[in-house]
Design a protein around this motif. Structure first.
Motif, PDB file in Angstrom:
ATOM      1  N   LEU A 101     -27.048  19.241  -4.553  1.00 16.86           N
ATOM      2  CA  LEU A 101     -27.066  19.879  -5.870  1.00 16.86           C
ATOM      3  C   LEU A 101     -25.875  20.821  -6.034  1.00 16.86           C
ATOM      4  O   LEU A 101     -25.259  20.902  -7.115  1.00 16.86           O
ATOM      5  N   THR A 102     -25.536  21.517  -4.980  1.00 14.52           N
ATOM      6  CA  THR A 102     -24.354  22.389  -5.036  1.00 14.52           C
ATOM      7  C   THR A 102     -23.092  21.577  -5.285  1.00 14.52           C
ATOM      8  O   THR A 102     -22.205  21.967  -6.068  1.00 14.52           O
ATOM      9  N   THR A 103     -23.000  20.428  -4.607  1.00 10.02           N
ATOM     10  CA  THR A 103     -21.850  19.536  -4.827  1.00 10.02           C
ATOM     11  C   THR A 103     -21.784  19.067  -6.276  1.00 10.02           C
ATOM     12  O   THR A 103     -20.710  19.016  -6.895  1.00 10.02           O
ATOM     13  N   LEU A 104     -22.966  18.713  -6.820  1.00 10.76           N
ATOM     14  CA  LEU A 104     -23.005  18.271  -8.214  1.00 10.76           C
ATOM     15  C   LEU A 104     -22.517  19.361  -9.156  1.00 10.76           C
ATOM     16  O   LEU A 104     -21.716  19.108 -10.075  1.00 10.76           O
ATOM     17  N   VAL A 105     -22.988  20.573  -8.969  1.00 13.47           N
ATOM     18  CA  VAL A 105     -22.581  21.688  -9.835  1.00 13.47           C
ATOM     19  C   VAL A 105     -21.090  21.954  -9.695  1.00 13.47           C
ATOM     20  O   VAL A 105     -20.359  22.135 -10.678  1.00 13.47           O
ATOM     21  N   THR A 106     -20.603  21.948  -8.442  1.00 17.62           N
ATOM     22  CA  THR A 106     -19.176  22.224  -8.209  1.00 17.62           C
ATOM     23  C   THR A 106     -18.294  21.156  -8.846  1.00 17.62           C
ATOM     24  O   THR A 106     -17.300  21.465  -9.527  1.00 17.62           O
ATOM     25  N   GLU A 107     -18.633  19.886  -8.646  1.00 15.61           N
ATOM     26  CA  GLU A 107     -17.812  18.805  -9.184  1.00 15.61           C
ATOM     27  C   GLU A 107     -17.901  18.761 -10.715  1.00 15.61           C
ATOM     28  O   GLU A 107     -16.927  18.458 -11.409  1.00 15.61           O
ATOM     29  N   THR A 108     -19.087  19.090 -11.258  1.00 14.91           N
ATOM     30  CA  THR A 108     -19.218  19.121 -12.716  1.00 14.91           C
ATOM     31  C   THR A 108     -18.364  20.233 -13.314  1.00 14.91           C
ATOM     32  O   THR A 108     -17.708  20.049 -14.351  1.00 14.91           O
ATOM     33  N   ALA A 109     -18.366  21.397 -12.672  1.00 12.38           N
ATOM     34  CA  ALA A 109     -17.510  22.494 -13.144  1.00 12.38           C
ATOM     35  C   ALA A 109     -16.035  22.115 -13.059  1.00 12.38           C
ATOM     36  O   ALA A 109     -15.241  22.416 -13.954  1.00 12.38           O
ATOM     37  N   ALA A 110     -15.671  21.418 -11.960  1.00 14.52           N
ATOM     38  CA  ALA A 110     -14.286  20.970 -11.829  1.00 14.52           C
ATOM     39  C   ALA A 110     -13.934  19.969 -12.932  1.00 14.52           C
ATOM     40  O   ALA A 110     -12.828  20.003 -13.505  1.00 14.52           O
ATOM     41  N   LEU A 111     -14.888  19.072 -13.227  1.00  9.12           N
ATOM     42  CA  LEU A 111     -14.657  18.122 -14.320  1.00  9.12           C
ATOM     43  C   LEU A 111     -14.488  18.836 -15.646  1.00  9.12           C
ATOM     44  O   LEU A 111     -13.628  18.488 -16.463  1.00  9.12           O
ATOM     45  N   ASP A 112     -15.331  19.848 -15.877  1.00 14.15           N
ATOM     46  CA  ASP A 112     -15.230  20.606 -17.125  1.00 14.15           C
ATOM     47  C   ASP A 112     -13.865  21.270 -17.250  1.00 14.15           C
ATOM     48  O   ASP A 112     -13.220  21.228 -18.303  1.00 14.15           O
ATOM     49  N   ASP A 113     -13.400  21.918 -16.169  1.00 20.37           N
ATOM     50  CA  ASP A 113     -12.079  22.555 -16.189  1.00 20.37           C
ATOM     51  C   ASP A 113     -10.972  21.540 -16.411  1.00 20.37           C
ATOM     52  O   ASP A 113     -10.024  21.774 -17.171  1.00 20.37           O
ATOM     53  N   LEU A 114     -11.089  20.394 -15.736  1.00 15.36           N
ATOM     54  CA  LEU A 114     -10.057  19.373 -15.850  1.00 15.36           C
ATOM     55  C   LEU A 114      -9.980  18.815 -17.271  1.00 15.36           C
ATOM     56  O   LEU A 114      -8.893  18.674 -17.842  1.00 15.36           O
ATOM     57  N   VAL A 115     -11.150  18.520 -17.848  1.00 12.96           N
ATOM     58  CA  VAL A 115     -11.161  17.990 -19.214  1.00 12.96           C
ATOM     59  C   VAL A 115     -10.599  19.020 -20.198  1.00 12.96           C
ATOM     60  O   VAL A 115      -9.833  18.689 -21.106  1.00 12.96           O
ATOM     61  N   ARG A 116     -10.980  20.288 -20.025  1.00 15.08           N
ATOM     62  CA  ARG A 116     -10.477  21.334 -20.918  1.00 15.08           C
ATOM     63  C   ARG A 116      -8.955  21.437 -20.830  1.00 15.08           C
ATOM     64  O   ARG A 116      -8.255  21.534 -21.857  1.00 15.08           O
ATOM     65  N   GLU A 117      -8.410  21.422 -19.636  1.00 12.40           N
ATOM     66  CA  GLU A 117      -6.964  21.532 -19.475  1.00 12.40           C
ATOM     67  C   GLU A 117      -6.256  20.285 -19.993  1.00 12.40           C
ATOM     68  O   GLU A 117      -5.160  20.365 -20.540  1.00 12.40           O
ATOM     69  N   LEU A 118      -6.886  19.126 -19.804  1.00 12.49           N
ATOM     70  CA  LEU A 118      -6.298  17.903 -20.362  1.00 12.49           C
ATOM     71  C   LEU A 118      -6.217  17.966 -21.880  1.00 12.49           C
ATOM     72  O   LEU A 118      -5.218  17.581 -22.487  1.00 12.49           O
ATOM     73  N   VAL A 119      -7.279  18.466 -22.501  1.00 11.81           N
ATOM     74  CA  VAL A 119      -7.273  18.598 -23.960  1.00 11.81           C
ATOM     75  C   VAL A 119      -6.194  19.579 -24.401  1.00 11.81           C
ATOM     76  O   VAL A 119      -5.443  19.331 -25.354  1.00 11.81           O
ATOM     77  N   ASP A 120      -6.089  20.708 -23.717  1.00  7.99           N
ATOM     78  CA  ASP A 120      -5.056  21.680 -24.055  1.00  7.99           C
ATOM     79  C   ASP A 120      -3.663  21.087 -23.898  1.00  7.99           C
ATOM     80  O   ASP A 120      -2.774  21.312 -24.719  1.00  7.99           O
ATOM     81  N   LEU A 121      -3.478  20.355 -22.815  1.00  9.08           N
ATOM     82  CA  LEU A 121      -2.158  19.780 -22.549  1.00  9.08           C
ATOM     83  C   LEU A 121      -1.797  18.693 -23.544  1.00  9.08           C
ATOM     84  O   LEU A 121      -0.659  18.571 -23.973  1.00  9.08           O
ATOM     85  N   ALA A 122      -2.786  17.885 -23.934  1.00  6.40           N
ATOM     86  CA  ALA A 122      -2.510  16.761 -24.826  1.00  6.40           C
ATOM     87  C   ALA A 122      -2.347  17.195 -26.273  1.00  6.40           C
ATOM     88  O   ALA A 122      -1.570  16.609 -27.021  1.00  6.40           O
ATOM     89  N   THR A 123      -3.088  18.228 -26.685  1.00  3.61           N
ATOM     90  CA  THR A 123      -3.073  18.618 -28.098  1.00  3.61           C
ATOM     91  C   THR A 123      -2.202  19.822 -28.374  1.00  3.61           C
ATOM     92  O   THR A 123      -1.743  19.994 -29.502  1.00  3.61           O
ATOM     93  N   ASP A 124      -1.962  20.670 -27.380  1.00  2.87           N
ATOM     94  CA  ASP A 124      -1.215  21.913 -27.572  1.00  2.87           C
ATOM     95  C   ASP A 124      -1.757  22.642 -28.796  1.00  2.87           C
ATOM     96  O   ASP A 124      -1.128  22.734 -29.844  1.00  2.87           O
ATOM     97  N   ARG A 125      -2.942  23.180 -28.655  1.00  3.03           N
ATOM     98  CA  ARG A 125      -3.635  23.769 -29.795  1.00  3.03           C
ATOM     99  C   ARG A 125      -2.955  25.018 -30.328  1.00  3.03           C
ATOM    100  O   ARG A 125      -3.332  25.532 -31.368  1.00  3.03           O
TER     101      ARG A 125
END
Length: 455
Positions: free
Chosen positions: A262-286
């Motif tokens: 469960l700890t692994t799931l939470v950690t990897e999900t948080a990493a996915l959330d950060d990665l997706v957020r940064e990808l959106v920022d990088l692709a759109t340059d809001r």
């Protein structure tokens, strides 16, 4: 069709110019002919008066009609077989008074005559009439000739304009054909036709610049998709594997193992959330909709450092050395400093201090982490780059890439170097801006001398 429109405009302009020239020429010739007719009529009248005074008969002329007018209105024709001219009131007045002269235009048997009446020394007057038939023929011939010449010149100008414009507009047709092919096939690798040095050539070069930017944008998008798919695969695989393990076990796992999964799931999900957020920022340059403004780097650094102190409990010091106002997008620049401090916190061992140094128009963040090898100092700003010393550290490898894109978009530069005593120093330098006013009551960080010269 552009060629037809331009040809029509050229022919219309030529027609207007030729028509104006023809009208002016016609009026000029008409005035010249009229002047010659008047002088000829006066010369003939003087000659007839002199000959009659000397009791001589003037020789007849085909285009002339002369007659003697007595004071009582009696008319004696001097031209055998010639027409009899009507006697206007002005001519009769000259014959009776013996003074002055009289001019009149008369029509006899369908032929127009210009007449001049002058007094005779012995009394009476002589009337000389000149036929306008010859002048009318010259006038008509000139009019037809000018009209024919104008029509021929217009036809020739239309043909030449069509041919010359076809050659001039050939690069435009080639450009339209090529851009149409690119639009239909979406093949951005298609080469545009060669450009000249005129306005059409500049237009073609502008299209080439735009097409080059599109090629670069598409390549960057494709590279971003490829890199993102690669980076997303690892955390997704971990999340899927952990979820499948929990599904198969269905409560049969040891509580400690289940807690670890469960700890692994939470950690990897948080990493996915950060990665997706940064990808959106990088692709759109809001932050691109922001207007550049003068930014106080010291105030920005202090505010960002205070947030990170509260969030992480780390010691973060802000030092200055001759700070200057810069011109940039404020929120985007705040994101840059946030990313630099987040990197420093992530790579610095617990309990080690972090320093933010503002010098001139530059800002640098120093950490006490593993440092950056000389060969990696440019690569760290690439998307998804992870150096050999930081492979085990969580992160997406996009933070410094976002810093690079924001700073370079505002006309600045980024840098990454090693620091004395270990660690790295990463920052940026921005263009100068209007002097920034420090709000009253803001804290001022202690000034520290640094080896890095003021940018």
């Amino acid at each position: 069709m552009l060629r037809t429109k331009v040809t029509a405009v050229a022919v219309a302009a030529a027609a207007l110019a030729m028509a104006l020239a023809a009208v002016m020429s016609y009026r000029g010739v008409s005035d010249l002919v009229a002047g010659e007719l008047d002088r000829g009529l006066e010369d003939r009248a003087n000659t007839v008066v002199r000959l009659l005074t000397a009791d001589l008969t003037p020789p007849p002329r085909d285009d002339m009609a002369e007659q003697v007018l007595s004071a009582d209105g009696t008319v004696r024709t001097l031209t055998p077989g010639g027409p009899r001219l009507p006697v206007p009131a002005g001519a009769l007045r000259v014959a009776r008074s013996g003074q002055g002269e009289s001019r009149a235009d008369l029509v006899v048997d369908g032929t127009e005559y210009g007449t001049l009446t002058r007094p005779l020394p012995g009394g009476g007057a002589v009337t000389v009439g000149q036929s306008y038939a010859g002048a009318a023929r010259v006038d008509d011939a000139f009019l037809w000739r000018v009209s024919g010449t104008t029509a021929a010149a217009l036809a020739l100008s239309a043909l030449l304009s069509w041919l010359v414009l076809g050659r001039i507009l050939r690069p435009v047709r080639d450009l339209v054909r090529t851009t149409g092919h690119i639009t239909a096939t979406r093949d951005l690798s298609t080469a545009l036709p060669p450009a000249g040095t005129d306005e059409i050539g500049r237009l073609a070069r502008s299209f080439e610049t735009m097409l080059t930017a599109l090629r670069r944008s598409r390549a960057q998008q494709q590279q971003l998709v490829q890199d993102a798919s690669h980076e997303l695969r690892t955390p997704l695989t971990s999340v899927r594997g952990s979820a499948e393990l929990l599904q198969r076990a269905r409560g049969r796992l040891d509580p400690r193992d289940e807690e670890q999964i469960l700890t692994t799931l939470v950690t990897e999900t948080a990493a996915l959330d950060d990665l997706v957020r940064e990808l959106v920022d990088l692709a759109t340059d809001r932050h691109t909709d922001e207007d550049p403004a003068a930014v106080d780097l010291v105030g920005l650094a202090e505010d960002t450092a205070e947030r990170h102190r509260t969030r992480t409990g780390r010691t973060i010091t802000v030092t200055t050395e001759g700070p200057e106002a810069v011109r940039a997008r404020p929120r985007a620049l705040q994101r840059c400093v946030d990313n630099l401090l987040s990197n420093a916190v992530k790579f610095s061992p617990a309990g080690t201090p972090i320093t933010v140094h503002v010098a001139g128009r530059g800002l640098a963040v120093r950490d006490r982490g593993p440092g950056i090898a000389p060969g990696e100092r440019d690569a760290v700003f690439d998307r998804f780059y992870r150096g050999p010393r930081t492979q085990a550290t969580p992160g997406s490898g996009l933070g410094l890439a976002i810093v690079h894109d924001i700073v370079t978009a505002d006309g600045g530069t980024v840098f990454a170097t090693g620091a004395d005593g270990g660690g790295a120093e990463v920052g940026f330098v921005l263009p100068p801006g209007a002097p920034a006013v420090r709000p009253a009551g803001r804290r001022t960080a202690p000034t520290a001398r640094r080896r890095r010269p003021t940018p």
